[in-house]
Design an enzyme around this catalytic site. Structure first.
Site, mmCIF file in Angstrom:
data_model
loop_
_atom_site.group_PDB
_atom_site.id
_atom_site.type_symbol
_atom_site.label_atom_id
_atom_site.label_comp_id
_atom_site.label_asym_id
_atom_site.label_seq_id
_atom_site.Cartn_x
_atom_site.Cartn_y
_atom_site.Cartn_z
ATOM 1 N N GLU A 287 0.848 -1.186 0.000
ATOM 2 C CA GLU A 287 0.000 0.000 0.000
ATOM 3 C C GLU A 287 0.885 1.237 0.000
ATOM 4 O O GLU A 287 1.839 1.338 0.766
ATOM 5 C CB GLU A 287 -0.980 0.009 1.179
ATOM 6 N N ASP B 33 -3.527 7.132 11.693
ATOM 7 C CA ASP B 33 -2.112 6.788 11.794
ATOM 8 C C ASP B 33 -1.498 7.273 13.093
ATOM 9 O O ASP B 33 -1.877 8.304 13.654
ATOM 10 C CB ASP B 33 -1.342 7.381 10.604
#
Length: 277
Positions: free
Chosen positions: A67, A78
């Site tokens: 990815e 994140d």
């Protein structure tokens, strides 16, 4: 075959489509390997030239798919490692068009599937249909957009299906079985299972609770299961064999690269010893 579902008035299978290439690739690979490895990088970090070198190292080391994150100013799924990489890529001048330019080079150079990972604001500003068309033209196989639920994603989903691209959707430990079934009806390629609440890069308890979560996931979807958030070492991947189909490593490869340099990424991936059946 099962009829394609309709949700919120969306006819999600207007015509008989080719089976998703990504799913077929994964099934073929899983006949030969106990578990697959998906890695993650932030495009433009430390630089675009470095991104290409990291991708090359990962492919040479044997990763099965990857990815590629388009940097965004507020990557709310994140943790600090990937957030910092996003910030530095943006500070270095990374743009969406620069990222797609590198993606096209990468997909033409390396023979594994590549996915885009980013946040919906990127697609919205670019234009959803235009972005998905650009993804298709670049040779990508799918996308992970963690902040776009199916209810809000009609334009995105229809564009992805029209281009035979896989929208990778997400299960979490707090997702109910009914919700999992609903999400699975829109997903293609595989399901991304989040190992725990929170953000990427933090410690994950590889426990019976996690195994039970993956069992629930398996009950509601025929798609391969990827497990991410906290996978750091060979022991984690060994634990996931027989429970998940794909192990996802993101923050840890960035840590290795930052501490030891790009050349160390190849050795790190190889140290995971992804066993053949």
């Amino acid at each position: 075959p099962m009829p394609f579902p309709t949700r919120n008035g969306i006819n999600l299978y207007k015509k008989k489509r080719r089976n998703m290439v990504l799913k077929s690739y994964l099934r073929n690979k899983l006949e030969k390997k106990d578990i697959l490895l998906m890695t993650h990088i932030v495009l433009g970090y430390p630089s675009f030239d470095d991104s290409l070198r990291i991708i090359e190292a990962m492919v040479e080391a044997g990763v099965d798919l990857m990815e590629l994150q388009i940097p965004f100013s507020e990557p709310n799924a994140d943790g600090p490692v990937i957030v910092r990489a996003n910030q530095r890529a943006l500070k270095g001048g990374a743009t969406v068009k620069d990222c797609l330019k590198l993606v096209e080079k990468v997909t033409r150079t390396f023979d594994i599937p590549f996915l885009i990972m980013s946040y919906y604001n990127i697609l919205f500003r670019f234009g959803v249909k235009a972005f998905v068309t650009a993804m298709s033209n670049c040779g990508l196989r799918g996308a992970i957009i963690p902040d776009l639920p199916p209810e809000e994603g009609r334009e995105y989903l229809e564009a992805m299906y029209a281009h035979d691209l896989a929208p990778i959707l997400i299960f979490s430990p707090t997702t109910s079985l009914d919700r999992m079934e609903y999400i699975s009806s829109f997903a293609r390629g595989f399901i991304y299972c989040v190992a725990r609440k929170g953000v990427t890069g933090e410690n994950t308890n590889f426990s019976e609770e996690l195994a039970a979560f993956l069992t629930r996931c398996r009950e509601v979807t025929p798609l391969p299961l990827a497990l991410g958030f906290g996978v750091k070492e060979k022991a984690d991947i060994d634990y996931l064999k027989g429970k998940a189909d794909i192990a996802v490593i993101g923050s840890q490869t960035i840590r290795v690269m930052e501490r030891k340099g790009i050349a160390s990424v190849r050795d790190f991936i190889r140290s995971l010893e992804l066993a053949q059946n």
